[in-house]
Design a protein around this motif. Structure first.
Motif, PDB file in Angstrom:
ATOM      1  N   TRP A  89       0.418   3.721  -3.428  1.00 22.48           N
ATOM      2  CA  TRP A  89      -0.422   4.922  -3.325  1.00 22.48           C
ATOM      3  C   TRP A  89       0.241   6.180  -3.875  1.00 22.48           C
ATOM      4  O   TRP A  89      -0.451   7.063  -4.403  1.00 22.48           O
TER       5      TRP A  89
ATOM      6  N   LEU B 269     -10.806   9.514  -3.059  1.00 24.67           N
ATOM      7  CA  LEU B 269      -9.645   8.673  -2.788  1.00 24.67           C
ATOM      8  C   LEU B 269      -8.758   9.300  -1.717  1.00 24.67           C
ATOM      9  O   LEU B 269      -8.377   8.646  -0.758  1.00 24.67           O
TER      10      LEU B 269
ATOM     11  N   LEU C  25     -13.119   1.170  -2.438  1.00 27.09           N
ATOM     12  CA  LEU C  25     -11.998   1.268  -3.372  1.00 27.09           C
ATOM     13  C   LEU C  25     -12.371   0.716  -4.738  1.00 27.09           C
ATOM     14  O   LEU C  25     -12.053   1.313  -5.777  1.00 27.09           O
TER      15      LEU C  25
ATOM     16  N   TYR D 249      -8.094   6.766   1.266  1.00 27.85           N
ATOM     17  CA  TYR D 249      -6.746   6.658   1.830  1.00 27.85           C
ATOM     18  C   TYR D 249      -6.783   6.813   3.342  1.00 27.85           C
ATOM     19  O   TYR D 249      -6.101   6.073   4.063  1.00 27.85           O
TER      20      TYR D 249
ATOM     21  N   LEU E  46       0.838  -1.203   0.000  1.00 23.93           N
ATOM     22  CA  LEU E  46       0.000   0.000   0.000  1.00 23.93           C
ATOM     23  C   LEU E  46       0.870   1.249   0.000  1.00 23.93           C
ATOM     24  O   LEU E  46       0.612   2.206  -0.731  1.00 23.93           O
TER      25      LEU E  46
ATOM     26  N   ALA F 295      -4.204  -2.224  -4.023  1.00 25.58           N
ATOM     27  CA  ALA F 295      -4.638  -1.790  -2.692  1.00 25.58           C
ATOM     28  C   ALA F 295      -5.844  -2.610  -2.228  1.00 25.58           C
ATOM     29  O   ALA F 295      -5.914  -3.032  -1.075  1.00 25.58           O
TER      30      ALA F 295
ATOM     31  N   VAL G 105      -1.039   6.935  -7.207  1.00 22.51           N
ATOM     32  CA  VAL G 105      -2.371   7.552  -7.196  1.00 22.51           C
ATOM     33  C   VAL G 105      -2.236   9.042  -6.896  1.00 22.51           C
ATOM     34  O   VAL G 105      -2.819   9.895  -7.576  1.00 22.51           O
ATOM     35  N   THR G 106      -1.434   9.347  -5.881  1.00 26.09           N
ATOM     36  CA  THR G 106      -1.249  10.743  -5.470  1.00 26.09           C
ATOM     37  C   THR G 106      -0.667  11.587  -6.602  1.00 26.09           C
ATOM     38  O   THR G 106      -1.138  12.704  -6.861  1.00 26.09           O
TER      39      THR G 106
ATOM     40  N   THR H   4      -5.305  11.961  -0.646  1.00 28.41           N
ATOM     41  CA  THR H   4      -3.843  11.896  -0.713  1.00 28.41           C
ATOM     42  C   THR H   4      -3.293  12.158   0.691  1.00 28.41           C
ATOM     43  O   THR H   4      -4.025  12.607   1.576  1.00 28.41           O
TER      44      THR H   4
ATOM     45  N   ALA I 152      -2.842   0.377  -9.285  1.00 28.00           N
ATOM     46  CA  ALA I 152      -2.524   0.661  -7.885  1.00 28.00           C
ATOM     47  C   ALA I 152      -3.743   0.431  -6.992  1.00 28.00           C
ATOM     48  O   ALA I 152      -3.625  -0.143  -5.903  1.00 28.00           O
ATOM     49  N   LEU I 153      -4.893   0.872  -7.459  1.00 25.05           N
ATOM     50  CA  LEU I 153      -6.114   0.684  -6.666  1.00 25.05           C
ATOM     51  C   LEU I 153      -6.506  -0.790  -6.601  1.00 25.05           C
ATOM     52  O   LEU I 153      -7.030  -1.253  -5.577  1.00 25.05           O
TER      53      LEU I 153
END
Length: 306
Positions: A29, A79, A176, A106, A25, A239, A32-33, A81, A235-236
């Motif tokens: 992440w 989502l 998610l 998150y 994770l 996760a 994603v950020t 950050t 990525a999700l």
């Protein structure tokens, strides 16, 4: 390795609380950020967009693109950050440690890790305490077995508490998954209706320097949004897999402790060696639960500085 041995190995790993890869994770992440940060820097209204990047002939396609951009931004806020969560903590210091699940995915993931770590710590302490709880000096076998059953299965015991954490993990996994699927649709729209092809054509038509500069700015700002979008969905998905493993590890605990308490007689349940061995073989031993607590605590500490 035979197929039966492979299945046994997989099942053993799924029971091992130390095998929840929270480090994954922390690794995925930031992708994603980074993508969300790029999205947030783009103008999302037609007026702002054309002021920055110039006019576009296909206004209908641009409208669809900008609508998808707005939707992606909304999903981005869902989502969250590390910066978003730090801001929420500044407003409410208990945001990640209170009973209420945070709004952002998150934040919810960090909140879950904290709760899972707490559960793991309690289970580790329970293993350490078995010799004392089941010491023959603490009553008859029936009395000691009754005390153990209460610790394992009564309200507030490790079984029901782990079951509650499993339910929370499933809620987060579903959130998610839903956001990932909606975001995948938005990304598809962003690709299909991208203004980049028109920007390249405009530059090829040799317009004035100002228009070239605007279209080149669009290419710089948007190209990486397109080329890294696929990393967000993967990525999700990863996760979600980690949260699913956390759910399964926690859900296994009430199943095991209930079965052991029902199957074991008072003599067996009053002997700490028997109890420790059977619980350890079915849901992980004390060392594994302590390792799980450390992994969860480490993740929570690192999560806000990613």
């Amino acid at each position: 390795m035979t197929s039966d041995q492979q299945t046994d190995s997989t099942e053993t790993a799924s029971r091992n609380p130390a095998h929840v890869p929270l480090g994954d994770l922390a690794a995925v992440w930031p992708r994603v950020t980074a993508w969300l940060d790029r999205i947030r820097q783009l103008p999302s209204t037609q007026e702002e967009f054309t002021n920055r990047y110039g006019a576009f002939h296909d206004e209908e396609s641009l409208s669809v693109f900008l609508y998808a951009l707005v939707q992606a931004g909304i999903l981005g806020h869902m989502l969250g950050t590390p910066a978003d969560i730090r801001k929420r903590i500044a407003e409410d210091p208990d945001y990640l440690i209170g009973p209420r699940m945070p709004d952002e995915c998150y934040g919810a993931v960090i909140w879950l890790a904290g709760r899972a770590g707490s559960r793991a710590g309690t289970i580790g302490i329970t293993y350490d305490s078995l010799p004392m709880i089941l010491d023959p000096g603490n009553g008859t076998p029936e009395q000691r077995a009754k005390a153990l059953r209460e610790i394992l299965t009564s309200k507030g015991g490790i079984g029901p508490e782990a079951d509650r954490t499993a339910g929370e993990a499933e809620q987060i996994r579903l959130r998610l998954e839903a956001v990932r699927d909606e975001l995948a649709h938005c990304i598809g729209e962003l690709h299909e209706h991208s203004p980049l092809p028109e920007a390249y054509r405009t530059i090829g038509g040799r317009p004035g320097e100002e228009e070239v500069a605007r279209k080149e700015a669009l290419i710089r700002d948007l190209r990486e949004v397109h080329t890294t979008a696929h990393l967000v969905a993967s990525a999700l998905t990863r996760a979600g897999s980690v949260i699913e493993r956390q759910r399964d590890v926690c859900a296994n605990v009430p199943t095991v402790v209930t079965a052991v308490c029902r199957a074991g007689d008072d003599t067996q349940l009053s002997r700490h060696v028997w109890v420790g061995d059977i619980l350890g073989s079915l849901m992980g031993n004390g060392s594994q639960w302590k390792a799980a607590q450390k992994a969860a605590d480490d993740f929570v500490q690192r999560a806000l500085v990613s």
